[in-house]
Design an enzyme around this catalytic site. Structure first.
Site, PDB file in Angstrom:
ATOM      1  N   HIS A 191      -2.318   2.106  -7.560  1.00 12.97           N
ATOM      2  CA  HIS A 191      -1.048   2.818  -7.748  1.00 12.97           C
ATOM      3  C   HIS A 191       0.159   1.997  -7.315  1.00 12.97           C
ATOM      4  O   HIS A 191       0.031   1.010  -6.591  1.00 12.97           O
ATOM      5  CB  HIS A 191      -1.049   4.148  -6.986  1.00 12.97           C
ATOM      6  N   HIS A 200       2.563  -1.679   2.146  1.00 10.59           N
ATOM      7  CA  HIS A 200       2.708  -1.698   0.688  1.00 10.59           C
ATOM      8  C   HIS A 200       4.057  -1.051   0.401  1.00 10.59           C
ATOM      9  O   HIS A 200       4.214   0.160   0.493  1.00 10.59           O
ATOM     10  CB  HIS A 200       1.545  -0.953   0.019  1.00 10.59           C
ATOM     11  N   GLU A 204       4.716   2.420   2.180  1.00 13.28           N
ATOM     12  CA  GLU A 204       3.549   2.846   2.962  1.00 13.28           C
ATOM     13  C   GLU A 204       3.209   1.814   4.038  1.00 13.28           C
ATOM     14  O   GLU A 204       2.787   0.708   3.734  1.00 13.28           O
ATOM     15  CB  GLU A 204       2.338   2.993   2.034  1.00 13.28           C
ATOM     16  N   HIS A 251      -9.242  12.693  -7.194  1.00 15.80           N
ATOM     17  CA  HIS A 251      -8.739  12.294  -5.885  1.00 15.80           C
ATOM     18  C   HIS A 251      -7.287  12.764  -5.760  1.00 15.80           C
ATOM     19  O   HIS A 251      -6.421  12.315  -6.516  1.00 15.80           O
ATOM     20  CB  HIS A 251      -8.812  10.754  -5.779  1.00 15.80           C
ATOM     21  N   HIS A 302      -0.948  -1.597  -5.370  1.00 14.95           N
ATOM     22  CA  HIS A 302      -2.054  -1.798  -4.428  1.00 14.95           C
ATOM     23  C   HIS A 302      -3.165  -0.806  -4.748  1.00 14.95           C
ATOM     24  O   HIS A 302      -3.027   0.027  -5.638  1.00 14.95           O
ATOM     25  CB  HIS A 302      -1.592  -1.676  -2.971  1.00 14.95           C
TER      26      HIS A 302
HETATM   27  O1  OMD Z   1      -2.644   3.082  -0.311  1.00 11.47           O
HETATM   28  C1  OMD Z   1      -3.356   3.700   0.466  1.00 11.47           C
HETATM   29  O2  OMD Z   1      -4.475   3.299   0.812  1.00 11.47           O
HETATM   30  C2  OMD Z   1      -2.920   5.077   0.944  1.00 11.47           C
HETATM   31  C3  OMD Z   1      -3.268   6.090  -0.085  1.00 11.47           C
HETATM   32  C4  OMD Z   1      -4.428   6.825   0.006  1.00 11.47           C
HETATM   33  C5  OMD Z   1      -4.783   7.701  -0.974  1.00 11.47           C
HETATM   34  O3  OMD Z   1      -5.914   8.409  -0.859  1.00 11.47           O
HETATM   35  C6  OMD Z   1      -4.004   7.848  -2.113  1.00 11.47           C
HETATM   36  C7  OMD Z   1      -2.822   7.117  -2.215  1.00 11.47           C
HETATM   37  C8  OMD Z   1      -2.448   6.239  -1.201  1.00 11.47           C
HETATM   38  O4  OMD Z   1      -1.291   5.570  -1.248  1.00 11.47           O
HETATM   39 FE   FE2 Z   2      -0.934   3.621  -1.264  1.00  2.00          FE
END
Ligand code: OMD
Ligand code: FE2
Length: 451
Positions: A347, A377, A353, A304, A383
């Site tokens: 992560h 976040h 974000e 990913h 999260h």
């Molecule tokens: O946190 C989230 O949903 C946004 C996000 C999406 C992703 O595909 C990878 C990292 C990210 O922060």
């Molecule tokens: Fe994220």
């Protein structure tokens, strides 16, 4: 409409003449457009006398001395300076600007909101703006604010502009018309628009009530990201950005202009419509963009990628590769990665974000993050997928799967985002959001398990 390529290389010249013809294609082009034939001077900017008795006026969106300056020449019925009263301060209580750090509001935490309900009262573009977060400092032209707008009423003989930054509009419900000095933009969900710093406009409701998200960018304007190894095509293509052709109003009526300046709102009176630009040329102009033309590039074998792969626009900060704001789009796409956990991973991120859902289901949060809703976040706050998303993606058959009917986005900034009082108390915050990770159980049992 004619278009040609100039020796400057990246800059294309696009020109129109005549009555309203809609929009001109391209990002950062040198446009020229006139609503009356011959209104635009040729070969110079400041003729001794302009055609039709127009006044020439320059709108500079960047320092005069920037390597590639952004500016537009306007040929207008009256110069902007002709307003009739001194500025008076007015209150716009729910539209906040950074720095706005409140001692009693805790911005540290994973937050999620239900859609903000439409209001029963009359709300315009100005009174209907509700700030969710602020970041950076409007006085140093760094950072941003995120807002929700709830608009039920058109502005009448009232105009607005902001010296504090450009405004990125992401509609979620309803249709709006932005009548600007440089032309008219009609906007609906699945489209976005930019209203540059300093541009005067009036917002009308075409279909209400209207609700959407706004990113107010205090820094340098959004631009297209560097493409690197992706090459010249896919992602956001320049020709899909549409700038309106010139359209003017020659209307005398007692009116007001509200200006946002260093976080405060000021009003001045004016005896006519300030949307009186008959012709203009330049590269500093509003545009709209249809998000359905964004061609996502992603993992076609395994793993990913970082979400930066889905950047539509980036507003650089002084630090290379570290944006003041990235605008990132999670839209319909195929998931094909083999032997991979396909949704976003768990992560923590130095960038903050702020996400919004335009429509559909977001893969990391099958429940609770709903159209019109938002989440935050913040810097270094952990999260990731909720339990359902984790279990589903860990155990599902990895056949090609279309993520269909889905569109969410992220305003991602290098500056921590601070909640407003409204976001922390009046907005429909989901108290139980963090419970979505609660039932992630310990699976470790000391054995390697099956692969
Ligand atoms: O946190 C989230 O949903 C946004 C996000 C999406 C992703 O595909 C990878 C990292 C990210 O922060
Ligand atoms: Fe994220």
């Amino acid at each position: 409409m004619t278009s040609q390529t100039l020796p400057a290389g990246m800059i294309r010249a696009v020109s129109t003449t005549g009555p309203h013809q809609g929009y001109m294609p391209g990002f950062g082009n040198d446009f020229e457009t006139e609503a009356l034939p011959g209104a635009l001077p040729q070969g110079q900017n400041s003729p001794q006398k302009c055609a039709y008795g127009l006044y020439a006026e320059q709108l500079s969106g960047s320092a005069f001395t920037k390597p590639h300056p952004e500016r537009t020449w306007c040929y207008r019925i009256r110069p902007s300076v002709k307003h009739t009263t001194r500025f008076e301060k007015i209150d716009v209580p729910l539209w906040k600007s950074a720095p706005h750090i409140l001692p009693d509001v805790i911005s540290l935490g994973q937050y999620r909101w239900d859609p903000i309900p439409h209001a029963a009262e009359d709300l315009t573009w100005i009174t209907g703006m509700r700030t969710v977060t602020t970041a950076g400092d409007v006085n140093t032209q760094t950072g941003m604010a995120s807002h929700i707008y709830l608009v039920t009423r058109s502005m009448e003989d009232e105009y607005f502009y902001s010296a504090d930054g450009e405004i990125l509009v992401v509609p979620q419900e309803g249709r709006l018309r932005f009548c600007t000095e440089l032309g008219i933009i009609d906007l609906e969900p699945k489209e976005i628009a930019i209203l540059p710093r300093g541009l005067v406009y009036r917002v009308e409701v075409l279909e209400g009530p209207a609700r959407g998200f706004v990113c107010e960018n205090y820094g340098v304007p959004f631009t297209l990201p560097n493409r690197g190894p992706i090459g010249a095509n896919c992602m956001a293509n320049p020709r899909d950005f549409k700038t309106p052709v010139a359209a003017f109003e020659d209307r005398d009526a007692p009116s007001s202009v509200v200006m946002k300046w260093c976080g405060q709102f000021h009003r001045t009176r004016i005896g006519h419509s300030p949307l009186d630009v008959v012709a203009w040329h330049g590269n500093y102009a509003p545009w709209k963009y249809d998000l359905r033309t964004y061609s996502p590039v992603g993992a076609i074998l395994f793993d990913h990628p970082d979400p930066s792969i889905f950047t539509v626009l980036t507003a650089p900060s002084g630090l290379e590769g570290t944006a003041n704001i990235d605008f990132v789009l999670f839209r319909e796409r195929w998931l094909v990665a083999e032997h991979s956990f396909r949704p976003p991973w768990y992560h923590k991120n130095v960038m903050s974000e702020l996400m919004g859902n335009i429509y559909g289901i977001y893969d990391a949060k099958p429940k609770g993050f709903v159209p019109g809703g938002m989440s935050l976040h913040n810097c270094m706050l952990p999260h990731g997928p909720d339990r359902n998303a984790f279990e589903g993606a860990s155990n599902g058959e990895l056949k090609p799967e279309k993520l269909d009917e889905t569109m969410s986005f992220m305003f991602e900034t290098r500056f921590p985002q601070h909640l407003t009082e409204w976001a922390a108390t009046s907005a429909p915050l989901q108290d139980d959001y963090i419970d979505c990770w609660d039932s992630l159980d310990k699976k470790f049992d000391g054995t390697p398990g099956e692969k």
